[in-house]
Design a protein around this motif. Structure first.
Motif, short mmCIF file in Angstrom:
data_model
loop_
_atom_site.label_atom_id
_atom_site.label_comp_id
_atom_site.label_asym_id
_atom_site.label_seq_id
_atom_site.Cartn_x
_atom_site.Cartn_y
_atom_site.Cartn_z
N LEU A 10 0.57 -1.45 -0.09
CA LEU A 10 -0.18 0.23 -0.11
C LEU A 10 0.49 1.11 0.24
CD1 LEU A 10 -2.83 -1.55 2.73
CD2 LEU A 10 -2.83 -1.34 0.27
N SER A 174 -13.62 -2.07 2.69
CA SER A 174 -14.66 -1.75 2.22
C SER A 174 -15.56 -3.35 1.80
CB SER A 174 -13.44 -1.65 0.60
OG SER A 174 -12.54 -1.55 1.60
N VAL A 175 -15.00 -4.46 1.55
CA VAL A 175 -16.57 -5.14 1.15
C VAL A 175 -17.73 -5.68 2.43
CG1 VAL A 175 -16.81 -7.36 0.62
CG2 VAL A 175 -14.57 -6.69 -0.20
N LEU A 234 -21.79 0.76 -5.59
CA LEU A 234 -20.26 1.15 -5.60
C LEU A 234 -20.54 2.53 -6.40
CD1 LEU A 234 -18.49 -2.09 -7.33
CD2 LEU A 234 -18.18 -0.87 -5.73
N PHE A 268 -13.31 10.63 -6.13
CA PHE A 268 -14.06 9.96 -7.04
C PHE A 268 -15.83 9.89 -6.93
CE2 PHE A 268 -11.47 5.73 -6.45
CZ PHE A 268 -10.68 5.94 -7.23
N PHE A 302 -12.48 0.92 -8.09
CA PHE A 302 -11.66 0.37 -7.43
C PHE A 302 -10.06 0.72 -8.12
CE2 PHE A 302 -15.42 -2.17 -7.83
CZ PHE A 302 -14.64 -3.35 -6.76
N GLY A 303 -9.72 2.14 -8.84
CA GLY A 303 -8.82 3.03 -8.65
C GLY A 303 -8.41 2.74 -10.73
N GLN A 306 -1.93 1.15 -12.72
CA GLN A 306 -1.32 -0.37 -11.90
C GLN A 306 -1.31 -0.42 -10.44
OE1 GLN A 306 3.25 1.79 -12.65
NE2 GLN A 306 3.13 1.77 -10.17
N ARG A 307 -2.07 0.70 -9.92
CA ARG A 307 -2.76 0.38 -8.73
C ARG A 307 -4.14 -0.10 -8.50
NH1 ARG A 307 0.62 0.96 -4.37
NH2 ARG A 307 2.33 1.82 -5.23
N CYS A 309 -7.66 -1.46 -7.98
CA CYS A 309 -6.98 -2.69 -6.95
C CYS A 309 -7.33 -4.27 -7.57
CB CYS A 309 -8.79 -2.45 -6.13
SG CYS A 309 -9.41 -3.82 -5.74
N PRO A 310 -6.72 -5.13 -6.34
CA PRO A 310 -6.55 -6.52 -7.06
C PRO A 310 -7.42 -7.56 -6.97
CG PRO A 310 -4.79 -5.90 -6.16
CD PRO A 310 -5.39 -5.22 -6.04
N GLY A 311 -8.47 -6.60 -5.49
CA GLY A 311 -9.11 -7.50 -5.04
C GLY A 311 -10.42 -7.03 -5.86
N ALA A 315 -14.20 -8.32 -5.39
CA ALA A 315 -15.20 -8.13 -4.23
C ALA A 315 -16.73 -7.87 -4.70
CB ALA A 315 -14.75 -6.54 -3.99
C1 HEM Z 1 -15.63 -2.98 -2.63
C2 HEM Z 1 -14.56 -3.45 -2.43
C3 HEM Z 1 -12.86 -2.17 -2.64
C4 HEM Z 1 -12.98 -1.29 -3.25
C5 HEM Z 1 -14.42 0.19 -3.27
C6 HEM Z 1 -11.54 -1.12 -3.40
C7 HEM Z 1 -11.17 -0.06 -3.99
C8 HEM Z 1 -9.45 0.08 -4.04
C9 HEM Z 1 -9.38 1.09 -4.80
C10 HEM Z 1 -9.89 2.44 -5.35
C11 HEM Z 1 -7.43 1.15 -5.03
C12 HEM Z 1 -6.83 1.84 -5.25
C13 HEM Z 1 -6.16 2.62 -4.28
C14 HEM Z 1 -4.31 3.65 -5.53
O1 HEM Z 1 -5.02 4.00 -6.15
O2 HEM Z 1 -4.20 4.30 -4.81
C15 HEM Z 1 -7.16 -0.13 -3.87
C16 HEM Z 1 -6.07 -0.99 -3.64
C17 HEM Z 1 -6.21 -1.94 -3.75
N1 HEM Z 1 -7.21 -3.33 -3.34
FE1 HEM Z 1 -9.03 -3.05 -3.29
N2 HEM Z 1 -11.24 -1.91 -2.39
C18 HEM Z 1 -11.72 -3.13 -2.23
C19 HEM Z 1 -11.74 -4.63 -1.61
C20 HEM Z 1 -10.30 -5.02 -2.10
C21 HEM Z 1 -10.26 -6.30 -1.35
C22 HEM Z 1 -11.23 -7.11 -1.23
C23 HEM Z 1 -8.68 -6.32 -1.55
C24 HEM Z 1 -7.99 -8.03 -1.47
C25 HEM Z 1 -7.22 -8.24 -0.18
C26 HEM Z 1 -8.38 -5.26 -1.78
C27 HEM Z 1 -6.85 -5.52 -2.30
C28 HEM Z 1 -6.14 -4.15 -2.03
C29 HEM Z 1 -4.25 -4.25 -2.71
C30 HEM Z 1 -3.71 -4.53 -2.26
C31 HEM Z 1 -4.27 -2.99 -3.56
C32 HEM Z 1 -3.44 -1.88 -3.84
C33 HEM Z 1 -3.14 -2.09 -5.01
C34 HEM Z 1 -2.01 -1.56 -5.15
O3 HEM Z 1 -1.14 -0.64 -5.15
O4 HEM Z 1 -0.70 -1.84 -5.91
N3 HEM Z 1 -9.08 -4.71 -2.43
N4 HEM Z 1 -8.77 -0.44 -3.80
#
Ligand code: HEM
Length: 357
Positions: A10, A174-175, A234, A268, A302-303, A306-307, A309-311, A315
């Protein structure tokens, strides 16, 4: 920052972030996860909803948190519910309490307690890593395996264990919020609730006749209206309000200069609730997604880049399973308290069992 650790996905940038992101993303998209996690999630939802009683109100967000935490921990480190899971849950609550605390680290402060809790979680996860290293099976059953099986020397055991804790943050909060908001918006829009219920009951009856279990694909592709409900939740819910970026060089966007070193917050909400992009933006209208494309720059819960969201698929799947069981098992009597009840900060609903004929 101190709580995240310097190698957290992160906070890091560059090749290591891309490597970890790629490994996590491929695991979350793998057939192994899809088949295993769908069944596990259904089990956790059934067990949780099996305890709901008609005569007492249900705190949706708390229930959703419990389910989502178990699913995520299973996907990350293959831990099943039990004593260690309960310990992890307890330490995790202490850990996240420090994310919004005064940055003072000495005994008695929240930050100190949170760092101690994180250390205890890392110790439990390190035990699991050492066990896996001992077996050396080479298979990839969870995210830890995906990172352990990679030969990159930068992926030390300590880095992996710390990242598992940090990965619980985006997943855990978030979920459940997405699930809770979906219930809230549906309870305010009876037409959407009816259509969603009919779609889910129809598929359930078909699956019962075929004696087939639901697969990941059923939840994601065979329930199109349910997906539009999730998409609209969302958009309106803006679970993550935005993302922060730092300009590495002078950048010009639409005539505005962002000088090198400046931080920008991409908000957003200002896009998702813009009436030039969405008709009557404050109205919950899942039907709008029947004609609208979701893969565009105007919809980024979910952004992106390269960042991204992998989840994101996980979700959506979790929310779809939760809604499916909610509407096929219960008839809701509507909300008792609003979303921001000071008592619990959780949506309360009263339910009654649905008899399927
Ligand atoms: C409703 C559910 C979710 C929402 C709305 C969400 C949203 C986001 C957003 C907007 C980012 C981008 C952050 C950035 O660009 O700085 C992000 C990154 C990330 N999310 Fe999610 N997320 C959700 C669920 C999950 C789940 C279930 C996981 C599983 C572990 C997850 C893992 C990650 C990770 C590891 C990153 C960082 C990726 C990186 O920086 O390389 N997220 N998420």
């Amino acid at each position: 920052m101190e709580l995240m650790g310097k190698s957290s996905i992160l906070v890091i940038n560059g090749s290591l972030q891309r490597r970890i992101h790629g490994l996590i993303g491929s695991f979350f998209n793998s057939a192994t996860l899809k088949s295993q996690i769908t069944a596990e999630m259904e089990r956790y939802v059934r067990e949780s909803m099996g305890r709901w009683r008609e005569d007492s109100p249900i705190y949706i967000q708390d229930e959703a948190k419990n389910i989502a935490f178990q699913v995520l921990v299973k996907a990350l480190i293959s831990l099943d519910p039990g004593i260690e899971m309960e310990l992890l849950k307890k330490y995790f609550q202490e850990f996240i309490a420090g994310l919004m605390s005064i940055p003072l680290n000495f005994p008695g402060t929240q930050l100190y307690r949170s760092l101690q809790a994180k250390r205890k979680m890392v110790k439990i996860i390190d035990g699991i890593i050492q066990e896996k290293r001992g077996c050396n099976e080479g298979t990839t059953k969870d995210v830890v395996d995906a990172l352990l099986n990679d030969k990159n020397e930068q992926l030390t055991d300590e880095l992996i264990a710390e990242n598992m804790v940090d990965l619980m943050i985006p997943g855990e909060d978030s979920v459940p919020l997405l699930m809770t908001l979906a219930i809230k918006y549906l309870s305010d829009c009876p037409a959407a609730l009816t259509q969603l219920t009919e779609e889910n009951i129809k598929l359930k009856k078909l699956k019962d006749i075929l004696k087939e279990p639901f697969s990941w694909n059923d939840y994601v592709s065979s329930l199109p209206f349910t997906q539009t409900v999730i998409t609209e939740t969302l958009r309106m819910g803006n679970i993550i309000t935005g993302v922060m970026r730092k300009a590495m060089k002078d950048v010009e966007i639409k005539g505005h200069l962002i000088p090198k070193g400046w931080c920008v917050f991409a908000y957003f909400r200002s896009v998702h609730l813009d009436d030039k992009l969405y008709d009557v933006p404050y109205q919950f209208n899942p039907w709008r997604w029947q004609e609208k494309e979701i893969n565009n720059g105007n919809f980024t819960p979910f952004g992106g880049g390269q960042r991204l969201c992998p989840g994101l698929d996980l979700a959506r799947l979790e929310t779809s399973i939760f809604l499916h069981h909610f509407v096929t098992k219960f008839r809701t009597f509507g909300l008792i308290f609003g979303i921001l009840s000071s008592e619990t900060s959780s949506t309360r609903v009263r339910i009654s069992a649905r008899i399927m004929v």
